[in-house]
Design a protein around this motif. Structure first.
Motif, PDB file in Angstrom:
ATOM      1  N   LEU A 235      63.791  20.738   4.806  1.00 22.95           N
ATOM      2  CA  LEU A 235      62.838  21.839   4.904  1.00 22.95           C
ATOM      3  C   LEU A 235      62.567  22.173   6.369  1.00 22.95           C
ATOM      4  CD1 LEU A 235      60.256  20.626   2.235  1.00 22.95           C
ATOM      5  CD2 LEU A 235      61.868  22.525   2.001  1.00 22.95           C
ATOM      6  N   LEU A 236      62.082  23.382   6.591  1.00 28.88           N
ATOM      7  CA  LEU A 236      61.681  23.780   7.942  1.00 28.88           C
ATOM      8  C   LEU A 236      60.405  23.037   8.313  1.00 28.88           C
ATOM      9  CD1 LEU A 236      61.913  27.647   7.390  1.00 28.88           C
ATOM     10  CD2 LEU A 236      63.538  26.272   8.722  1.00 28.88           C
ATOM     11  N   MET A 237      60.203  22.891   9.608  1.00 34.15           N
ATOM     12  CA  MET A 237      58.952  22.317  10.074  1.00 34.15           C
ATOM     13  C   MET A 237      58.218  23.408  10.859  1.00 34.15           C
ATOM     14  SD  MET A 237      58.700  18.705  11.922  1.00 34.15           S
ATOM     15  CE  MET A 237      58.278  18.974  13.611  1.00 34.15           C
ATOM     16  N   THR A 238      56.955  23.631  10.523  1.00 36.46           N
ATOM     17  CA  THR A 238      56.189  24.631  11.273  1.00 36.46           C
ATOM     18  C   THR A 238      54.940  23.966  11.843  1.00 36.46           C
ATOM     19  OG1 THR A 238      54.785  25.423   9.449  1.00 36.46           O
ATOM     20  CG2 THR A 238      57.003  26.401   9.646  1.00 36.46           C
ATOM     21  N   GLY A 239      54.252  24.677  12.724  1.00 37.99           N
ATOM     22  CA  GLY A 239      53.055  24.096  13.314  1.00 37.99           C
ATOM     23  C   GLY A 239      52.238  25.115  14.077  1.00 37.99           C
ATOM     24  N   GLY A 240      50.961  24.827  14.206  1.00 42.84           N
ATOM     25  CA  GLY A 240      50.089  25.713  14.960  1.00 42.84           C
ATOM     26  C   GLY A 240      48.677  25.178  15.021  1.00 42.84           C
ATOM     27  N   SER A 241      47.824  25.917  15.707  1.00 44.03           N
ATOM     28  CA  SER A 241      46.477  25.429  16.030  1.00 44.03           C
ATOM     29  C   SER A 241      45.415  25.824  15.012  1.00 44.03           C
ATOM     30  CB  SER A 241      46.063  25.973  17.392  1.00 44.03           C
ATOM     31  OG  SER A 241      45.925  27.388  17.311  1.00 44.03           O
ATOM     32  N   ILE A 260      54.334  24.102  18.770  1.00 39.99           N
ATOM     33  CA  ILE A 260      55.602  23.579  18.263  1.00 39.99           C
ATOM     34  C   ILE A 260      56.725  24.166  19.120  1.00 39.99           C
ATOM     35  CG2 ILE A 260      55.839  25.399  16.504  1.00 39.99           C
ATOM     36  CD1 ILE A 260      56.866  23.104  14.621  1.00 39.99           C
ATOM     37  N   GLY A 261      57.802  23.410  19.284  1.00 40.74           N
ATOM     38  CA  GLY A 261      58.899  23.862  20.133  1.00 40.74           C
ATOM     39  C   GLY A 261      59.636  25.048  19.520  1.00 40.74           C
ATOM     40  N   ASP A 262      60.206  25.893  20.400  1.00 39.89           N
ATOM     41  CA  ASP A 262      60.805  27.121  19.860  1.00 39.89           C
ATOM     42  C   ASP A 262      62.117  26.891  19.105  1.00 39.89           C
ATOM     43  OD1 ASP A 262      62.328  26.641  22.073  1.00 39.89           O
ATOM     44  OD2 ASP A 262      61.751  28.484  23.140  1.00 39.89           O
ATOM     45  N   GLN A 263      62.664  25.662  19.159  1.00 42.79           N
ATOM     46  CA  GLN A 263      63.851  25.400  18.332  1.00 42.79           C
ATOM     47  C   GLN A 263      63.505  25.464  16.839  1.00 42.79           C
ATOM     48  OE1 GLN A 263      62.173  23.151  20.101  1.00 42.79           O
ATOM     49  NE2 GLN A 263      62.509  21.049  19.428  1.00 42.79           N
ATOM     50  N   TYR A 264      62.231  25.181  16.508  1.00 41.36           N
ATOM     51  CA  TYR A 264      61.822  25.275  15.101  1.00 41.36           C
ATOM     52  C   TYR A 264      61.689  26.730  14.672  1.00 41.36           C
ATOM     53  CZ  TYR A 264      61.122  20.316  15.591  1.00 41.36           C
ATOM     54  OH  TYR A 264      61.335  18.989  15.822  1.00 41.36           O
ATOM     55  N   VAL A 265      61.273  27.565  15.627  1.00 46.03           N
ATOM     56  CA  VAL A 265      61.209  29.004  15.350  1.00 46.03           C
ATOM     57  C   VAL A 265      62.635  29.519  15.132  1.00 46.03           C
ATOM     58  CG1 VAL A 265      60.440  31.251  16.200  1.00 46.03           C
ATOM     59  CG2 VAL A 265      59.127  29.188  16.770  1.00 46.03           C
ATOM     60  N   ALA A 266      63.573  28.997  15.925  1.00 48.39           N
ATOM     61  CA  ALA A 266      64.973  29.419  15.782  1.00 48.39           C
ATOM     62  C   ALA A 266      65.502  29.075  14.391  1.00 48.39           C
ATOM     63  CB  ALA A 266      65.825  28.759  16.869  1.00 48.39           C
ATOM     64  N   SER A 267      65.134  27.888  13.870  1.00 45.26           N
ATOM     65  CA  SER A 267      65.572  27.512  12.512  1.00 45.26           C
ATOM     66  C   SER A 267      64.999  28.462  11.470  1.00 45.26           C
ATOM     67  CB  SER A 267      65.113  26.092  12.169  1.00 45.26           C
ATOM     68  OG  SER A 267      65.635  25.182  13.087  1.00 45.26           O
TER      69      SER A 267
END
Ligand code: AMP
Ligand code: ZN
Ligand code: FE
Ligand code: FE
Length: 278
Positions: A235-241, A260-267
């Motif tokens: 699954l994708l991993m997302t994150g935020g405040s 969260i690092g932008d590599q997760y946004v890329a996924s």
């Protein structure tokens, strides 16, 4: 590596900053990518786009849907959908109506419990934004029934205190399918304090695309647990405040810090791109 915050609120729901103010603040904090995820509304995202272009920050489509799973209300984040998709717009419209009806029922329940409050007051408090319990909480504070928003939730607005309120939110599967058909991806919001391991299995089986592993309510071992869960389930991993604006939430100090690092946004973008090609 760029930093992203994929969970924020504005005046389009129960946040304190306007979309333009939030976008500027995100830029100041050094974020490269931002998602405005108002409750059941994309108005904040749409309004924020112009400022995002001006200041030079990437603003991706986002929303935090309320959905029904197993007779419970769950928060489901959605990203990168086509913001003009009719299915998505229809879902948002239905949720707007559902929220208004729900607030009328909440007001009746409060009246029965001896609280002097009416729907129009709560409506006014919500301004042009999507109505929710934090707006009722603000009235309870203003009228002196409670000393804080948190106390309002504990004494009057928790699901235990309100009892069973029929709400016409969509079922989680419908939300997931609608977002996916619109080329978007979904993620289970702030699972940390909310779900048992059995619940999580059931939630993942609904076909959701990701898990919000990074959230201010998740201490490090919890982040680790959810990032491993995301990995083992592909699954994708997302994150935020989950930022709501100065002083409005316990999570506010974490804006610009919980990222969260932008590599997760890329996924996320890769999955969304594949869906948009089909
Ligand atoms: P609603 O959208 O009407 O279901 O209200 C839920 C929202 O209220 C959450 O997304 C939070 O932003 C906020 N909220 C929930 N519990 C609390 C609390 N104890 N104190 C302050 N805000 C809360
Ligand atoms: Zn909120
Ligand atoms: Fe939430
Ligand atoms: Fe939120």
């Amino acid at each position: 590596m760029g930093k992203a915050d994929l969970h924020t609120h504005t005046t389009a729901s129960d946040g304190f900053l306007t979309p333009a103010e939030l976008v500027k603040r995100a830029k100041k904090k050094g974020l490269e990518t931002l998602a405005i995820t108002d409750h059941d509304s994309i108005k904040g995202f749409l309004e924020g786009k112009e400022t995002a272009d001006e200041v030079g920050i990437e603003l991706i489509p986002g929303v935090e849907f309320t959905a029904i799973w197993d007779d419970r209300e769950v928060h489901l984040l959605a990203y990168l959908f086509d913001e003009e998709n009719e299915g998505v717009l229809d879902l948002l419209l239905r949720h707007k109506r559902a929220r208004r009806e729900r607030m009328k029922r909440i007001v009746s329940t409060l009246n029965r419990n001896g609280v002097d409050i009416d729907y129009d007051e709560v409506r006014a408090e919500s301004g042009r934004g999507m109505i929710g319990r934090p707006h009722a909480a603000a009235i309870l504070v203003q009228k002196g029934y409670v000393g804080s928003v948190n106390e309002a939730f504990i004494r009057y607005l928790s699901s235990e205190k309100l009892g069973d309120l029929p709400v016409e939110y969509s079922r989680i599967k419908e939300v997931i399918e609608t977002v996916s058909d619109a080329g978007g991806v979904t993620s289970i919001a702030h699972p940390g304090p909310l779900y048992s391991d059995r619940d999580l299995k059931g939630l993942i089986a609904t076909g959701v695309d990701g898990i919000e592993a990074i959230h201010p309510s998740h201490p490090w071992p919890v982040q680790k647990k959810f990032s491993e869960l995301a990995k083992s389930n592909h699954l994708l991993m997302t994150g935020g405040s989950d930022y709501h604006g100065t002083g409005r939430s316990d999570y506010d100090p974490y804006f610009g810090i919980v990222t969260i690092g932008d590599q997760y946004v890329a996924s996320m973008k890769r999955l969304s791109g594949r869906r948009k090609q089909n």
